[in-house]
Structures are given as structure tokens and as C-alpha cells.
Design a protein around this motif. Structure first.
Motif, mmCIF file in Angstrom:
data_model
loop_
_atom_site.group_PDB
_atom_site.id
_atom_site.type_symbol
_atom_site.label_atom_id
_atom_site.label_comp_id
_atom_site.label_asym_id
_atom_site.label_seq_id
_atom_site.Cartn_x
_atom_site.Cartn_y
_atom_site.Cartn_z
ATOM 1 N N ASP A 85 47.212 41.416 55.358
ATOM 2 C CA ASP A 85 48.115 41.467 54.211
ATOM 3 C C ASP A 85 47.653 40.477 53.145
ATOM 4 N N VAL A 86 47.900 40.807 51.878
ATOM 5 C CA VAL A 86 47.444 39.947 50.795
ATOM 6 C C VAL A 86 48.605 39.611 49.857
ATOM 7 N N ILE A 87 48.516 38.428 49.266
ATOM 8 C CA ILE A 87 49.532 37.952 48.337
ATOM 9 C C ILE A 87 48.844 37.514 47.052
ATOM 10 N N PHE A 88 49.184 38.156 45.940
ATOM 11 C CA PHE A 88 48.713 37.751 44.623
ATOM 12 C C PHE A 88 49.669 36.669 44.108
ATOM 13 N N THR A 89 49.127 35.506 43.756
ATOM 14 C CA THR A 89 49.977 34.335 43.518
ATOM 15 C C THR A 89 50.412 34.152 42.073
ATOM 16 N N GLY A 90 50.094 35.085 41.177
ATOM 17 C CA GLY A 90 50.613 35.007 39.824
ATOM 18 C C GLY A 90 49.682 34.315 38.842
ATOM 19 N N THR A 91 50.145 34.228 37.592
ATOM 20 C CA THR A 91 49.362 33.617 36.528
ATOM 21 C C THR A 91 50.289 33.254 35.379
ATOM 22 N N THR A 92 49.723 32.902 34.237
ATOM 23 C CA THR A 92 50.531 32.505 33.085
ATOM 24 C C THR A 92 50.470 33.503 31.931
ATOM 25 N N GLU A 93 49.523 34.442 31.977
ATOM 26 C CA GLU A 93 49.372 35.333 30.838
ATOM 27 C C GLU A 93 48.746 36.659 31.258
ATOM 28 N N ALA A 94 49.233 37.745 30.667
ATOM 29 C CA ALA A 94 48.700 39.087 30.918
ATOM 30 C C ALA A 94 48.104 39.635 29.629
ATOM 31 N N PHE A 95 47.107 40.536 29.767
ATOM 32 C CA PHE A 95 46.397 41.076 28.611
ATOM 33 C C PHE A 95 46.313 42.596 28.716
ATOM 34 N N VAL A 96 46.470 43.260 27.597
ATOM 35 C CA VAL A 96 46.400 44.720 27.557
ATOM 36 C C VAL A 96 44.949 45.179 27.629
ATOM 37 N N VAL A 97 44.711 46.252 28.394
ATOM 38 C CA VAL A 97 43.383 46.869 28.448
ATOM 39 C C VAL A 97 43.514 48.370 28.208
ATOM 40 N N HIS A 98 42.440 48.948 27.672
ATOM 41 C CA HIS A 98 42.417 50.361 27.308
ATOM 42 C C HIS A 98 41.232 51.049 27.984
ATOM 43 N N PRO A 99 41.236 52.388 28.026
ATOM 44 C CA PRO A 99 40.101 53.112 28.600
ATOM 45 C C PRO A 99 38.796 52.714 27.922
ATOM 46 N N GLY A 100 37.748 52.594 28.724
ATOM 47 C CA GLY A 100 36.439 52.226 28.204
ATOM 48 C C GLY A 100 36.162 50.734 28.269
ATOM 49 N N GLU A 101 37.192 49.937 28.539
ATOM 50 C CA GLU A 101 36.997 48.494 28.632
ATOM 51 C C GLU A 101 36.732 48.074 30.081
ATOM 52 N N THR A 102 36.150 46.905 30.243
ATOM 53 C CA THR A 102 35.832 46.360 31.564
ATOM 54 C C THR A 102 36.494 45.002 31.703
ATOM 55 N N VAL A 103 37.128 44.786 32.847
ATOM 56 C CA VAL A 103 37.797 43.520 33.145
ATOM 57 C C VAL A 103 36.948 42.749 34.149
ATOM 58 N N VAL A 104 36.629 41.496 33.825
ATOM 59 C CA VAL A 104 35.843 40.631 34.704
ATOM 60 C C VAL A 104 36.691 39.406 35.033
ATOM 61 N N THR A 105 37.028 39.249 36.296
ATOM 62 C CA THR A 105 37.878 38.156 36.755
ATOM 63 C C THR A 105 37.088 37.267 37.697
ATOM 64 N N SER A 106 37.177 35.950 37.498
ATOM 65 C CA SER A 106 36.420 35.005 38.318
ATOM 66 C C SER A 106 37.294 33.813 38.698
ATOM 67 N N ILE A 107 37.005 33.234 39.840
ATOM 68 C CA ILE A 107 37.556 31.934 40.231
ATOM 69 C C ILE A 107 36.387 31.097 40.725
ATOM 70 N N THR A 108 36.289 29.883 40.219
ATOM 71 C CA THR A 108 35.171 29.011 40.555
ATOM 72 C C THR A 108 35.001 28.901 42.066
ATOM 73 N N GLY A 109 33.807 29.220 42.548
ATOM 74 C CA GLY A 109 33.491 29.101 43.961
ATOM 75 C C GLY A 109 33.957 30.245 44.834
ATOM 76 N N LEU A 110 34.740 31.180 44.271
ATOM 77 C CA LEU A 110 35.260 32.297 45.072
ATOM 78 C C LEU A 110 34.667 33.637 44.683
ATOM 79 N N GLY A 111 33.991 33.707 43.530
ATOM 80 C CA GLY A 111 33.331 34.950 43.165
ATOM 81 C C GLY A 111 33.902 35.611 41.931
ATOM 82 N N THR A 112 33.474 36.859 41.713
ATOM 83 C CA THR A 112 33.799 37.601 40.496
ATOM 84 C C THR A 112 34.078 39.058 40.823
ATOM 85 N N LEU A 113 35.075 39.618 40.146
ATOM 86 C CA LEU A 113 35.375 41.042 40.212
ATOM 87 C C LEU A 113 35.102 41.668 38.854
ATOM 88 N N SER A 114 34.513 42.855 38.841
ATOM 89 C CA SER A 114 34.302 43.598 37.605
ATOM 90 C C SER A 114 34.820 45.014 37.813
#
Length: 230
Positions: free
Chosen positions: A188-217
């Protein structure tokens, strides 16, 4: 061959949970409450997966989050037991629909501040990418979280950075609180939240990183079937 390999989520969660109001906001204020929500197991995704915008939505919102991965069954646990039940940590991109779309679809406009989104806006397929790996035995504190949104040409449209140090409760306390309500199982996984959300549209790419834990694209696309909204 490795080049043809498909990366799968690093766990098979029975339950995907998220927090709202779990971070001190950028102005240093505390949200009035910390609240919980659930996502469908079909929301699990990982690095490289495309995320399709449901045909009834015009856009999505994204957040960069620290993810906890449960390693053993935990129920009615204290903080020490809950900390021991955390297998490790991963990068997470929390994805959901907008309240504006919800009002358009349902005609409902409750008009209350601090309202949680309708459950249906959180439940989309692949709305919870996490990974690419689970890191065990690491300190969750003092890690930068970053989120970058690139348009179809590769140009950076949004660049956000924050720290995991703003988390109002420790991961062990988060798990302990949840264990008073429900049983958490390995994977089971728990997403712990954040302080800000951003709108994305078709054709865009989201890249999320945490220092030392890796990157999602993850690329945001229109659905392959059904009607599209402009």
C-alpha cells in the motif's frame, strides 16, 4: 533487451491514499486540518507511463509528493510500530481533475472554502505515478521536491521546488493515524501531500524529482477512445 523493457510500478498497492493540508503553506501558515482521500488501485503508474485525460475533463492538475510504501500489515499501531511498518520511500506525482470541471459536469457549486475535491476527480487511471524505485533505510527529511512541466516543444512552462521538511507529521505518525481507521497491507502507498498544484494539458510532460530518490517523467495525452473536449 533492456531497451525494450517496460518499467512497472515498484509495488502493487491494494490501497492508494493521499493527504491534503499536510504541509505548512508557502506563507508559513498551517492549514486548518489534515484530511485523507483514497484513489483507485488502477491509479498506480510509474516513470514513462502516459496519463490520459478522461474525456469528461478539460485538463488535469499535478503535484510533487513524497510517497510512503508499507512493508508489513499494520493496524491500531503506535508510532514506533508504524515507523517499522514503512518499507521505504519513493517519488510521487499526484494527479487529479479540477473543481471547475466538477462543477461543469455536475452543476454542483457548494461554495465552501477548504472543500475536498469530489472523489471522482481523484480516481482516474494512472493518476498516481510513483517510483521509479523504493528506497529503504533512508531519511525522508531535508530532501528537495521539484516539479517541472514542459510543453510539447520541450520548453519549461512551470518549475516548482519545495522541501520535505514542511511535512507537519512524521511518516510514522501518518501511518499510525491511518492505522486507527483501517488496516494497511504490504505494498500500500501513501502520498503525503504538497503545497501547490499546477494545471497540465495534453501534449505536456510532467517531471517530478526528489533529491536522492529519483525522477518520474509522464506525458499527458488525450484518451485514445471516446470523445474529447476542447
Amino acid at each position: 533487451m533492456a531497451s525494450n523493457a517496460v518499467l512497472l510500478p515498484p509495488a502493487e498497492p491494494r490501497t492508494i491514499l493521499g493527504l491534503a493540508g499536510a504541509y505548512v503553506d508557502p506563507a508559513g501558515d498551517l492549514p486548518p486540518t489534515i484530511r485523507w482521500f483514497a484513489k483507485s488501485a488502477s491509479a498506480a503508474a510509474t516513470d514513462g507511463d502516459e496519463v490520459a485525460i478522461p474525456s469528461v475533463l478539460s485538463s488535469l492538475k499535478v503535484e510533487a509528493e513524497l510517497v510512503l510504501v508499507i512493508g508489513k500489515r499494520v493496524k491500531e499501531a503506535d508510532v514506533a510500530e508504524s515507523g517499522a511498518a514503512i518499507f521505504g520511500y519513493a517519488v510521487g506525482t499526484e494527479i487529479f481533475g479540477s473543481a471547475e470541471d466538477y462543477r461543469e459536469i455536475t452543476g454542483d457549486n457548494p461554495g465552501r472554502e477548504e472543500q475536498m475535491l469530489a472523489a471522482g476527480l481523484k480516481l482516474g487511471d494512472k493518476f498516481a505515478p510513483f517510483g521509479p524505485c523504493i528506497h529503504a533505510g533512508v531519511d525522508w527529511r531535508r530532501r528537495d521536491r521539484s516539479l517541472v512541466i514542459r510543453d510539447a516543444s520541450g520548453k519549461v512552462r512551470v518549475q516548482y521546488r519545495n522541501s520535505t521538511d514542511g511535512l507537519r507529521r512524521s511518516p510514522a505518525q501518518i501511518v499510525a493515524d491511518l492505522s486507527k481507521i483501517m488496516t494497511l497491507e504490504p505494498g500500500d502507498v501513501i502520498f503525503t501531500g504538497t503545497t501547490e498544484a499546477f494545471v497540465v494539458h495534453p501534449g505536456e510532460t510532467v517531471v517530478t524529482s526528489i533529491t536522492g530518490l529519483g525522477t518520474l517523467s509522464n506525458a499527458i495525452v488525450r484518451p485514445q477512445t471516446g470523445g474529447n473536449r476542447e
